[in-house]
Write an enzyme that holds these catalytic residues in place. Structure first.
Site, PDB file in Angstrom:
ATOM      1  CB  SER A   1      -0.947  -0.059   1.197  1.00 23.05           C
ATOM      2  OG  SER A   1      -1.808   1.025   1.222  1.00 23.05           O
TER       3      SER A   1
ATOM      4  CG  ASP B   1      -3.314   3.844  -1.081  1.00 26.83           C
ATOM      5  OD1 ASP B   1      -3.949   3.580  -2.122  1.00 26.83           O
ATOM      6  OD2 ASP B   1      -3.280   3.088  -0.093  1.00 26.83           O
TER       7      ASP B   1
ATOM      8  CG  ASP C   1      -6.481   0.423  -0.525  1.00 18.78           C
ATOM      9  OD1 ASP C   1      -5.674   1.365  -0.429  1.00 18.78           O
ATOM     10  OD2 ASP C   1      -6.481  -0.560   0.239  1.00 18.78           O
TER      11      ASP C   1
ATOM     12  CD  GLU D   1     -10.317   3.399   8.324  1.00 18.82           C
ATOM     13  OE1 GLU D   1     -10.288   3.052   9.506  1.00 18.82           O
ATOM     14  OE2 GLU D   1      -9.409   3.129   7.518  1.00 18.82           O
TER      15      GLU D   1
ATOM     16  CB  ALA E   1      -3.300   0.842  21.593  1.00 18.55           C
ATOM     17  CB  SER E   2      -1.128   2.671  16.665  1.00 19.41           C
ATOM     18  OG  SER E   2      -0.790   2.051  15.447  1.00 19.41           O
ATOM     19  N   GLY E   3      -3.007   0.144  15.859  1.00 20.65           N
ATOM     20  CA  GLY E   3      -2.966  -1.260  15.477  1.00 20.65           C
ATOM     21  C   GLY E   3      -1.804  -1.555  14.545  1.00 20.65           C
ATOM     22  CB  THR E   4      -0.353  -0.008  11.811  1.00 21.56           C
ATOM     23  OG1 THR E   4      -0.388   1.399  12.079  1.00 21.56           O
ATOM     24  CG2 THR E   4      -1.691  -0.429  11.239  1.00 21.56           C
TER      25      THR E   4
HETATM   26  C1  16G Z   1      -4.835  -0.138   8.730  1.00 21.79           C
HETATM   27  C2  16G Z   1      -6.267  -0.188   8.256  1.00 21.79           C
HETATM   28  C3  16G Z   1      -6.808   1.209   8.081  1.00 21.79           C
HETATM   29  C4  16G Z   1      -6.658   1.999   9.356  1.00 21.79           C
HETATM   30  C5  16G Z   1      -5.226   1.971   9.848  1.00 21.79           C
HETATM   31  C6  16G Z   1      -5.148   2.562  11.242  1.00 21.79           C
HETATM   32  C7  16G Z   1      -7.312  -1.794   6.754  1.00 21.79           C
HETATM   33  C8  16G Z   1      -7.269  -2.438   5.398  1.00 21.79           C
HETATM   34  N1  16G Z   1      -6.363  -0.890   6.995  1.00 21.79           N
HETATM   35  O1  16G Z   1      -4.006   0.415   7.756  1.00 21.79           O
HETATM   36  O2  16G Z   1      -8.153   1.094   7.740  1.00 21.79           O
HETATM   37  O3  16G Z   1      -7.044   3.326   9.175  1.00 21.79           O
HETATM   38  O4  16G Z   1      -4.784   0.629   9.925  1.00 21.79           O
HETATM   39  O5  16G Z   1      -3.828   2.534  11.706  1.00 21.79           O
HETATM   40  O6  16G Z   1      -8.158  -2.112   7.573  1.00 21.79           O
HETATM   41  P1  16G Z   1      -3.512   2.723  13.247  1.00 21.79           P
HETATM   42  O7  16G Z   1      -4.176   1.608  14.007  1.00 21.79           O
HETATM   43  O8  16G Z   1      -2.028   2.688  13.326  1.00 21.79           O
HETATM   44  O9  16G Z   1      -4.056   4.056  13.666  1.00 21.79           O
HETATM   45 MG    MG Z   2      -3.773   1.167   0.297  1.00 19.41          MG
END
Ligand code: 16G
Ligand code: MG
Length: 569
Positions: free
Chosen positions: A84, A306, A310, A402, A528-531
């Site tokens: 992405s 991006d 998507d 989003e 908490a961030s998921g990423t």
């Molecule tokens: C991921 C999610 C996106 C979300 C982002 C939040 C999908 C395909 N992608 O990239 O939708 O906005 O995480 O990131 O679900 P964060 O948890 O670090 O704030």
């Molecule tokens: Mg993307």
């Protein structure tokens, strides 16, 4: 199998697989061991990381899992190789379920366990998983065929990952179709087309040509007699969206023919390091400025996709030289305005329940506008596309976006049937019904699709004869601020109420609530961030100064509660 074997409840396989199959699985993965100490997790957007940290091992296991999933669902499963908006040296892989939606959540655990399985134990793990998912008292599904389709973005690591994927599919005897380069939403589209062909729910032809034709025909129907003013500059992040958009343009009528003038920029896919560099939707949204490569003049419409197309956001520079962003919230409200208006003109307002789905990050002004002005219901879900998608599916017409620009619109079977079967009684009603019907085809309902969302936004602007200023002035965003806070352990920050309230650590929410009450139109939350290894704080308030002060104070609360425990006890 090492590590967490708890996902597999059966200690001994009930069904033994042929030794030749097990040998083939082991032989196929031999070139792809896990580098020392690596751990992988199937996250919100699949597996994503630096491509050289063992991603080919992970991709191989995703191939194995896809074959099992295809047998389980008795349908074709999709695999997309992309990272992405991440830098060029990253890559990733995710699975797509039969209707073109994201992998069912309960299978994410299997994906994670398999990815973390060592080469020596891979065949055994596969056998366990077959027994776990495909064998019960009455059925043994492992002899079903497995059909897989896959695509990839333009990253240089793509070909070697595809090689690993094919090795896995060959080892287990799956049949597959390699689409080569695709945007992520195109791959989602293909999966749904393949699985619905020859059914009453046929989604389209499972080819790129089919994708472009479906979109272009729908575009022409909605555009009928309308005029798109000026051109739109589309920044493609130097990703796969560039060549794909160029291809779509060949199917669309030009501005002179009553169509659209799209000026494509940042579509260089030959220079690998250019991908997502100083351009693209994520750059524009997080930096709140146009890419330096943009040459658009004042009030000219621009949008940025991006790296895997998507996500899309719009922007322009106003007459005073101020940068103005129209993000996912704006695209959602634009779509909702149009669809509600068309439903009313079609005489279907009572029959079709239209609703909007947002996350807590949506600007409060957009929520108020939808509820009070458009008088449509708003549902808030936790961050992550799958949450929004499911909530949107509960409406007849569910608009979800989003703020970052990922989103789409879902039409229920009831909505599609009602729109297509209602007999118009006058030209106005006919036009509205035709527009709604074409919207169903123009919008990629499987997942957020930057190219389709862009065309839809263009069409709506043309219908309403709105300039960028008009669109911007539908409501005024509340000033807001996003802060990233590093803490000792982000997992202690647990939320409820769609991430708007902290339930842990104890006492933190009370402090945040107290702070928020001091500000006019104040709203703030921490999650908490998921990423990333961090906690994100969002704050909005009546003025910029207040929003910034609130964000800072709430970030201080997070820092205090998230500090490492005092070693002296
Ligand atoms: C991921 C999610 C996106 C979300 C982002 C939040 C999908 C395909 N992608 O990239 O939708 O906005 O995480 O990131 O679900 P964060 O948890 O670090 O704030
Ligand atoms: Mg993307």
């Amino acid at each position: 199998m090492s590590g967490s074997t708890s996902v597999f409840n059966q200690p001994k396989p009930v069904v033994k697989l042929e030794q030749a199959l097990l040998d083939a699985i082991n032989a196929g993965i031999a070139p792809y061991p896990i580098p020392d100490g690596r751990k992988y997790g199937y996250g919100t957007a699949g597996f994503r990381m630096k491509a050289n940290l063992g991603l080919n091992h992970v991709v191989y296991t995703v191939g194995l899992l896809a074959a099992i999933r295809a047998k389980k669902r008795n349908a074709t499963i999709g695999i997309m190789i992309t990272a992405s908006h991440n830098p060029a040296e990253d890559n990733g892989v995710k699975l797509v379920d039969p209707m073109g939606d994201m992998l069912e959540q309960s299978w994410e655990g299997y994906a994670t366990v398999l990815a973390n399985t060592s080469n020596e134990e891979m065949a055994q793990a596969y056998e366990h998983l077959v027994n776990e998912t495909l064998v019960d008292e009455i059925r043994q599904l492992q002899d079903r065929p497995a059909n897989i389709v896959f695509g990839r973005d333009t990253r240089t690591s793509g070909p070697s990952l595809i090689k690993a994927l094919k090795a896995a599919l060959d080892a287990v005897g799956a049949t597959y179709h390699d689409y080569g380069y695709l945007t992520t939403p195109q791959l989602h589209y293909m999966v749904r087309c393949v699985n619905t062909q020859n059914t009453p729910y046929a989604f389209g032809e499972a080819t790129e040509d089919g994708y472009y034709k479906k979109m272009a025909n729908a575009f022409k129907t909605i555009m009928y007699g309308r005029k798109i003013h000026g051109s739109v500059t589309a920044d493609c992040a130097n990703g796969v969206g560039g060549p794909k958009l160029q291809e779509l343009i060949k199917y669309l009528p030009t501005a002179a023919e009553g169509g659209i003038d799209i000026k494509v920029i940042n579509d260089d896919v030959l220079k690998p390091e250019a991908l997502n560099f100083d351009c693209g939707a994520d750059y524009v949204k997080t930096k709140q400025k146009a890419p330096p490569s943009s040459k658009a003049g004042p009030n000219e419409r621009c949008c940025s996709l991006d790296g895997d197309a998507d996500r899309v956001v719009y922007y322009f520079t106003d007459s005073n030289g101020v940068f103005r962003l129209l993000d996912g919230d704006r695209i959602a409200t634009l779509g909702a305005v149009f669809l509600a208006e068309m439903a009313e003109k079609a005489g279907l307002s009572d029959k079709l329940k239209i609703g909007l789905v947002q996350t807590a990050y949506a600007n409060g002004a957009s929520t108020e506008y939808v509820e009070k002005v458009l008088k449509l219901p708003v549902v808030v879900t936790p961050t992550g596309v799958k949450h929004l998608h499911h909530a949107a599916a509960r409406f007849d017409i569910g608009v979800y976006f989003e703020a970052n620009g990922h989103g789409t619109i879902l039409f229920s079977d009831n909505a599609t049937k009602t729109i297509r079967e209602t007999q118009p009684k006058n030209p106005g009603q006919k036009h509205a019904l035709d527009s709604l019907s074409a919207s169903i085809d123009l919008i990629n309902q499987t997942v957020g699709d930057a190219i389709s969302d862009m065309l839809f936004a263009e069409v709506v602007l043309a219908h309403k004869a709105w300039t960028m200023e008009n669109w911007l002035n539908t409501y005024i965003d509340l000033p807001n601020r996003l802060v990233r806070v590093e803490v000792h352990d982000r997992s202690i920050f647990k939320t409820e109420d769609a991430e708007r309230k902290l339930v842990s650590p104890k006492g933190a929410q009370e402090e945040i609530t107290r702070l928020v009450s001091n500000y006019t139109k104040g709203r703030s939350f921490a999650r908490a961030s998921g990423t990333e290894d961090a906690v994100r704080v969002y704050a909005e308030a009546y003025s910029k100064h207040e929003a910034e002060a609130l964000a800072k104070h709430v970030a201080d609360v997070v820092k205090k509660f998230g500090a490492a425990p005092d070693p002296r006890g």
